[in-house]
Write a protein that holds these residues in place. Sequence first.
Motif, PDB file in Angstrom:
ATOM      1  N   ASP A 104      -8.020 -15.231 -13.228  1.00 32.14           N
ATOM      2  CA  ASP A 104      -9.005 -15.703 -12.257  1.00 32.14           C
ATOM      3  C   ASP A 104      -9.459 -14.588 -11.330  1.00 32.14           C
ATOM      4  OD1 ASP A 104      -9.351 -18.401 -12.986  1.00 32.14           O
ATOM      5  OD2 ASP A 104      -7.450 -18.953 -12.057  1.00 32.14           O
ATOM      6  N   ASN A 105      -8.483 -13.876 -10.745  1.00 36.75           N
ATOM      7  CA  ASN A 105      -8.828 -12.847  -9.767  1.00 36.75           C
ATOM      8  C   ASN A 105      -8.941 -11.484 -10.453  1.00 36.75           C
ATOM      9  OD1 ASN A 105      -9.078 -11.165  -7.492  1.00 36.75           O
ATOM     10  ND2 ASN A 105      -7.880 -12.599  -6.254  1.00 36.75           N
ATOM     11  N   GLU A 160     -10.851  -8.914  -9.697  1.00 36.33           N
ATOM     12  CA  GLU A 160     -10.911  -7.771  -8.783  1.00 36.33           C
ATOM     13  C   GLU A 160      -9.518  -7.247  -8.445  1.00 36.33           C
ATOM     14  OE1 GLU A 160     -13.213  -8.564  -5.326  1.00 36.33           O
ATOM     15  OE2 GLU A 160     -15.077  -8.894  -6.450  1.00 36.33           O
ATOM     16  N   LYS A 161      -8.590  -8.150  -8.162  1.00 37.10           N
ATOM     17  CA  LYS A 161      -7.219  -7.736  -7.844  1.00 37.10           C
ATOM     18  C   LYS A 161      -6.549  -7.089  -9.048  1.00 37.10           C
ATOM     19  CE  LYS A 161      -6.115 -10.891  -4.050  1.00 37.10           C
ATOM     20  NZ  LYS A 161      -5.211 -11.967  -3.585  1.00 37.10           N
ATOM     21  N   PHE A 162      -6.759  -7.682 -10.222  1.00 35.94           N
ATOM     22  CA  PHE A 162      -6.156  -7.115 -11.438  1.00 35.94           C
ATOM     23  C   PHE A 162      -6.713  -5.718 -11.697  1.00 35.94           C
ATOM     24  CE2 PHE A 162      -6.537  -6.130 -15.958  1.00 35.94           C
ATOM     25  CZ  PHE A 162      -5.194  -6.083 -16.296  1.00 35.94           C
ATOM     26  N   ASP A 163      -8.029  -5.565 -11.597  1.00 30.54           N
ATOM     27  CA  ASP A 163      -8.659  -4.259 -11.821  1.00 30.54           C
ATOM     28  C   ASP A 163      -8.111  -3.209 -10.857  1.00 30.54           C
ATOM     29  OD1 ASP A 163     -10.189  -5.156 -13.893  1.00 30.54           O
ATOM     30  OD2 ASP A 163     -12.049  -5.351 -12.750  1.00 30.54           O
ATOM     31  N   ALA A 164      -7.940  -3.604  -9.603  1.00 27.27           N
ATOM     32  CA  ALA A 164      -7.451  -2.667  -8.584  1.00 27.27           C
ATOM     33  C   ALA A 164      -6.025  -2.227  -8.901  1.00 27.27           C
ATOM     34  CB  ALA A 164      -7.510  -3.317  -7.201  1.00 27.27           C
ATOM     35  N   ILE A 165      -5.181  -3.180  -9.282  1.00 32.93           N
ATOM     36  CA  ILE A 165      -3.780  -2.862  -9.600  1.00 32.93           C
ATOM     37  C   ILE A 165      -3.693  -1.984 -10.845  1.00 32.93           C
ATOM     38  CG2 ILE A 165      -1.592  -3.865 -10.415  1.00 32.93           C
ATOM     39  CD1 ILE A 165      -2.239  -6.252  -8.564  1.00 32.93           C
ATOM     40  N   ALA A 166      -4.429  -2.355 -11.909  1.00 36.65           N
ATOM     41  CA  ALA A 166      -4.401  -1.583 -13.161  1.00 36.65           C
ATOM     42  C   ALA A 166      -4.919  -0.171 -12.941  1.00 36.65           C
ATOM     43  CB  ALA A 166      -5.223  -2.295 -14.230  1.00 36.65           C
ATOM     44  N   ALA A 167      -5.980  -0.032 -12.145  1.00 38.57           N
ATOM     45  CA  ALA A 167      -6.580   1.292 -11.917  1.00 38.57           C
ATOM     46  C   ALA A 167      -5.630   2.198 -11.139  1.00 38.57           C
ATOM     47  CB  ALA A 167      -7.908   1.140 -11.174  1.00 38.57           C
ATOM     48  N   ILE A 168      -5.052   1.675 -10.052  1.00 39.25           N
ATOM     49  CA  ILE A 168      -4.168   2.518  -9.231  1.00 39.25           C
ATOM     50  C   ILE A 168      -2.859   2.800  -9.963  1.00 39.25           C
ATOM     51  CG2 ILE A 168      -3.008   0.649  -7.977  1.00 39.25           C
ATOM     52  CD1 ILE A 168      -4.236   4.006  -6.525  1.00 39.25           C
ATOM     53  N   TRP A 169      -2.428   1.875 -10.822  1.00 35.55           N
ATOM     54  CA  TRP A 169      -1.215   2.121 -11.624  1.00 35.55           C
ATOM     55  C   TRP A 169      -1.461   3.284 -12.583  1.00 35.55           C
ATOM     56  CZ3 TRP A 169      -0.094   1.728 -16.931  1.00 35.55           C
ATOM     57  CH2 TRP A 169       1.265   1.863 -17.265  1.00 35.55           C
ATOM     58  N   ASN A 170      -2.613   3.309 -13.219  1.00 42.73           N
ATOM     59  CA  ASN A 170      -2.945   4.412 -14.136  1.00 42.73           C
ATOM     60  C   ASN A 170      -2.953   5.754 -13.417  1.00 42.73           C
ATOM     61  OD1 ASN A 170      -3.275   3.259 -16.744  1.00 42.73           O
ATOM     62  ND2 ASN A 170      -5.177   2.312 -16.076  1.00 42.73           N
ATOM     63  N   ILE A 171      -3.496   5.784 -12.204  1.00 47.53           N
ATOM     64  CA  ILE A 171      -3.510   7.017 -11.417  1.00 47.53           C
ATOM     65  C   ILE A 171      -2.080   7.417 -11.049  1.00 47.53           C
ATOM     66  CG2 ILE A 171      -4.204   8.028  -9.202  1.00 47.53           C
ATOM     67  CD1 ILE A 171      -6.712   6.206  -9.362  1.00 47.53           C
ATOM     68  N   MET A 172      -1.286   6.434 -10.626  1.00 52.09           N
ATOM     69  CA  MET A 172       0.086   6.699 -10.200  1.00 52.09           C
ATOM     70  C   MET A 172       0.936   7.245 -11.338  1.00 52.09           C
ATOM     71  SD  MET A 172       2.745   3.982  -8.516  1.00 52.09           S
ATOM     72  CE  MET A 172       2.799   2.989 -10.029  1.00 52.09           C
ATOM     73  N   VAL A 173       0.755   6.700 -12.537  1.00 48.02           N
ATOM     74  CA  VAL A 173       1.527   7.150 -13.695  1.00 48.02           C
ATOM     75  C   VAL A 173       1.205   8.598 -14.038  1.00 48.02           C
ATOM     76  CG1 VAL A 173       1.776   6.876 -16.201  1.00 48.02           C
ATOM     77  CG2 VAL A 173       1.917   4.881 -14.723  1.00 48.02           C
ATOM     78  N   LEU A 212      -2.031 -14.322 -15.411  1.00 49.34           N
ATOM     79  CA  LEU A 212      -2.804 -15.082 -16.389  1.00 49.34           C
ATOM     80  C   LEU A 212      -2.934 -16.547 -15.983  1.00 49.34           C
ATOM     81  CD1 LEU A 212      -1.302 -13.781 -19.778  1.00 49.34           C
ATOM     82  CD2 LEU A 212      -3.545 -13.226 -18.832  1.00 49.34           C
ATOM     83  N   TRP A 213      -3.958 -17.202 -16.527  1.00 46.57           N
ATOM     84  CA  TRP A 213      -4.101 -18.638 -16.313  1.00 46.57           C
ATOM     85  C   TRP A 213      -2.833 -19.344 -16.785  1.00 46.57           C
ATOM     86  CZ3 TRP A 213      -9.269 -18.706 -19.440  1.00 46.57           C
ATOM     87  CH2 TRP A 213     -10.279 -18.114 -18.687  1.00 46.57           C
TER      88      TRP A 213
END
Length: 263
Positions: free
Chosen positions: A69-70, A72-85, A139-140
């Motif tokens: 559903d959310n 935007e939140k998922f995209d933000a977490i996935a993006a910053i996780w990729n940078i952090m890794v 996930l739903w």
Amino acid sequence: MLEVFWVLLLVMSFNQHIRSAEIFDLDSTLTKKGYSNQHMCNIEIFDLDGTLTKKGYSLWNLINRELIDNIEKFDAIAAIWNIMVVDQSEKSEKAFLDVFKSITNESDDIDWQKLAEMAMDKDRTISSLAIIEIGLKMLWPGCRDPKIITNAARKITTSWPENVIIPEAIKYLTHRLKSGTICVISTGGYEEAGKGFIEGLVERNLLPASLLKNIRYSGTQIDWGRLKVLHVNVNKNKTLDLVKIFKSESGDQEYSIEKLKKR
């Protein structure tokens, strides 16, 4: 007369030599049936992300975006996780925690703090396990059937522009399948993503359905009923899963990581 004698002697010697020749079939005569050298080596691995498809089109990300559903939140977490890794700096870890707090809900029975700590672990396997579990938690509630994931991957694949799927790679995959090669579709994402991708190729008429019998899949395995990660397909785990497939296909139970590396 003496010349004739020597000719006869030469012919007799030649015939004797011919009769001493014997034929030995390697497969099924000197070896047990089902252990053909051709069969043992007739397996090829195809990485889904970045080999069969263009980089930047991770099906794990795209499937989750379809079923969350959310977004935007998922995209933000996935993006910053990729940078952090990639950079593993204190700055990126702080940014990850700041974004991560935005999805935390005290009423949840989920230990978000533990997942955040795991996601920041320097061990890529532990970190990947955490981010996959985070995705599952978002996930739903109805996403408890692997067919939902496969169908999502199929629909995404059929909707892609032509330049996302690498035509030369698909042609080579088709060629190898037609030659009888067992082809393993390998991904760090959901195993069902590989299956849905192949179904999408068939739907787009890029791959004949008759060739699917020679395809095997290697990916992250989920117990969808419990939304529990059983196997995260990265680093050494990915190699171990491929060894398991090679053992199954070759019949060689002694197959090892060392043998796989030599291929």
